[in-house]
Design a protein around this motif. Structure first.
Motif, PDB file in Angstrom:
ATOM      1  N   UNK A   1       0.871  -1.182   0.000  1.00  0.00           N
ATOM      2  CA  UNK A   1       0.000   0.000   0.000  1.00  0.00           C
ATOM      3  C   UNK A   1       0.911   1.236   0.000  1.00  0.00           C
ATOM      4  N   UNK A   2       0.350   2.439  -0.151  1.00  0.00           N
ATOM      5  CA  UNK A   2       1.193   3.642  -0.138  1.00  0.00           C
ATOM      6  C   UNK A   2       2.013   3.747   1.151  1.00  0.00           C
ATOM      7  N   UNK A   3       3.299   4.082   1.000  1.00  0.00           N
ATOM      8  CA  UNK A   3       4.168   4.329   2.149  1.00  0.00           C
ATOM      9  C   UNK A   3       4.768   5.729   2.011  1.00  0.00           C
ATOM     10  N   UNK A   4       4.943   6.400   3.164  1.00  0.00           N
ATOM     11  CA  UNK A   4       5.453   7.775   3.178  1.00  0.00           C
ATOM     12  C   UNK A   4       6.954   7.787   2.918  1.00  0.00           C
ATOM     13  N   UNK A   5       7.418   8.840   2.233  1.00  0.00           N
ATOM     14  CA  UNK A   5       8.845   8.985   1.961  1.00  0.00           C
ATOM     15  C   UNK A   5       9.524   9.968   2.906  1.00  0.00           C
ATOM     16  N   UNK A   6       9.032  11.153   3.032  1.00  0.00           N
ATOM     17  CA  UNK A   6       9.579  12.191   3.927  1.00  0.00           C
ATOM     18  C   UNK A   6       8.412  12.879   4.629  1.00  0.00           C
ATOM     19  N   UNK A   7       7.714  12.195   5.559  1.00  0.00           N
ATOM     20  CA  UNK A   7       6.466  12.726   6.102  1.00  0.00           C
ATOM     21  C   UNK A   7       6.593  14.026   6.887  1.00  0.00           C
ATOM     22  N   UNK A   8       7.786  14.361   7.348  1.00  0.00           N
ATOM     23  CA  UNK A   8       7.961  15.618   8.048  1.00  0.00           C
ATOM     24  C   UNK A   8       8.121  16.799   7.111  1.00  0.00           C
ATOM     25  N   UNK A   9       8.330  16.511   5.819  1.00  0.00           N
ATOM     26  CA  UNK A   9       8.607  17.564   4.861  1.00  0.00           C
ATOM     27  C   UNK A   9       7.665  17.561   3.649  1.00  0.00           C
ATOM     28  N   UNK A  10       7.088  16.392   3.350  1.00  0.00           N
ATOM     29  CA  UNK A  10       6.373  16.256   2.086  1.00  0.00           C
ATOM     30  C   UNK A  10       5.242  15.236   2.202  1.00  0.00           C
ATOM     31  N   UNK A  11       4.291  15.326   1.271  1.00  0.00           N
ATOM     32  CA  UNK A  11       3.240  14.305   1.198  1.00  0.00           C
ATOM     33  C   UNK A  11       3.628  13.183   0.228  1.00  0.00           C
ATOM     34  N   UNK A  12       4.882  13.174  -0.239  1.00  0.00           N
ATOM     35  CA  UNK A  12       5.336  12.178  -1.217  1.00  0.00           C
ATOM     36  C   UNK A  12       5.155  10.763  -0.683  1.00  0.00           C
ATOM     37  N   UNK A  13       4.642   9.903  -1.544  1.00  0.00           N
ATOM     38  CA  UNK A  13       4.452   8.509  -1.176  1.00  0.00           C
ATOM     39  C   UNK A  13       4.835   7.617  -2.343  1.00  0.00           C
ATOM     40  N   UNK A  14       5.076   6.365  -2.015  1.00  0.00           N
ATOM     41  CA  UNK A  14       5.473   5.396  -3.031  1.00  0.00           C
ATOM     42  C   UNK A  14       4.829   4.057  -2.711  1.00  0.00           C
ATOM     43  N   UNK A  15       4.819   3.181  -3.690  1.00  0.00           N
ATOM     44  CA  UNK A  15       4.464   1.779  -3.464  1.00  0.00           C
ATOM     45  C   UNK A  15       5.754   0.990  -3.637  1.00  0.00           C
ATOM     46  N   UNK A  16       6.055   0.128  -2.681  1.00  0.00           N
ATOM     47  CA  UNK A  16       7.215  -0.748  -2.792  1.00  0.00           C
ATOM     48  C   UNK A  16       6.752  -1.986  -3.562  1.00  0.00           C
ATOM     49  N   UNK A  17       7.424  -2.261  -4.662  1.00  0.00           N
ATOM     50  CA  UNK A  17       7.002  -3.352  -5.536  1.00  0.00           C
ATOM     51  C   UNK A  17       8.132  -4.371  -5.644  1.00  0.00           C
ATOM     52  N   UNK A  18       7.841  -5.624  -5.268  1.00  0.00           N
ATOM     53  CA  UNK A  18       8.819  -6.714  -5.387  1.00  0.00           C
ATOM     54  C   UNK A  18       8.638  -7.350  -6.763  1.00  0.00           C
TER      55      UNK A  18
END
Length: 198
Positions: free
Chosen positions: A115-132
């Motif tokens: 599911x969406x995971x946060x990248x820099x939550x203290x600075x940005x709303x950027x999120x990613x999905x980790x895909x194996x």
């Protein structure tokens, strides 16, 4: 009581990023200000994908990594292949597309999409999905893959053994002092080392 966003004001916007000022109420009811950066390119729940790609081979599994220059750091990084989602694209499809573009490897299967995971939550709303992603290293097309890089992309593909990945990363960084290991990659390697010890 919980925190609640009251308003979000755009202070400055460029092609890729938007600088925001957020007003929110804390659990004590006090209004507070926060500064944040957001991507202007978000198309859905996540901005992009980080691809944990493993080349499965009888001689030993290898993890596919990329070394690239990151102007914000003024350094090179060693990281998972990654990229932004195109409009209407699922994380699984984006991961396959980005893997081919950045590394030339042809994926076999995708066992996991986070599911969406946060990248820099203290600075940005950027999120990613980790895909194996698993890659059949015995297939001819994966013997000497050729990346299909976009204009302005300069990426070196690095293959490291999955076994003892943390040790390999430490050795790589000692031999390449101009390279910073991405935090997600280091966290993955630490997780593998914890599993090996238990």
């Amino acid at each position: 009581m919980s925190c609640k966003e009251e308003s979000k004001e755009t202070l400055f916007e460029l092609k890729w990023l938007s600088f925001k000022q957020i007003t929110y109420t804390d659990p004590n009811g006090k209004k507070r200000l926060w500064e944040s950066v957001e991507r202007t390119t978000r198309k859905g729940d996540v901005d992009g994908v980080d691809i944990i790609s493993i080349v499965k081979h009888e001689k030993g599994d290898k993890i596919v990594l990329v070394k690239q220059y990151r102007p914000a750091l003024s350094k090179y990084t060693l990281e998972f292949p990654a990229g932004l989602l195109d409009k209407g694209e699922s994380p699984e499809i984006a991961a396959k597309r980005e893997l081919i573009e950045e590394t030339g490897f042809i994926p076999k299967e995708v066992p996991y999409v986070s599911p969406p995971v946060a990248l820099e939550p203290g600075m940005s709303n950027a999120s990613t999905a980790m895909v194996h992603v698993e890659i059949d290293g015995n297939l001819q097309e994966n013997q000497n893959p050729i990346a299909k890089l976009d204009d302005g992309e300069f990426i070196e593909v690095i293959l490291l053994p999955v076994e003892n990945l943390l040790k390999s990363l430490n050795e790589f960084q000692k031999g390449h002092p101009d390279v910073i290991i991405d935090s997600r990659l280091l966290a993955f390697a630490l997780g593998l080392s914890f599993k090996t010890k238990s």
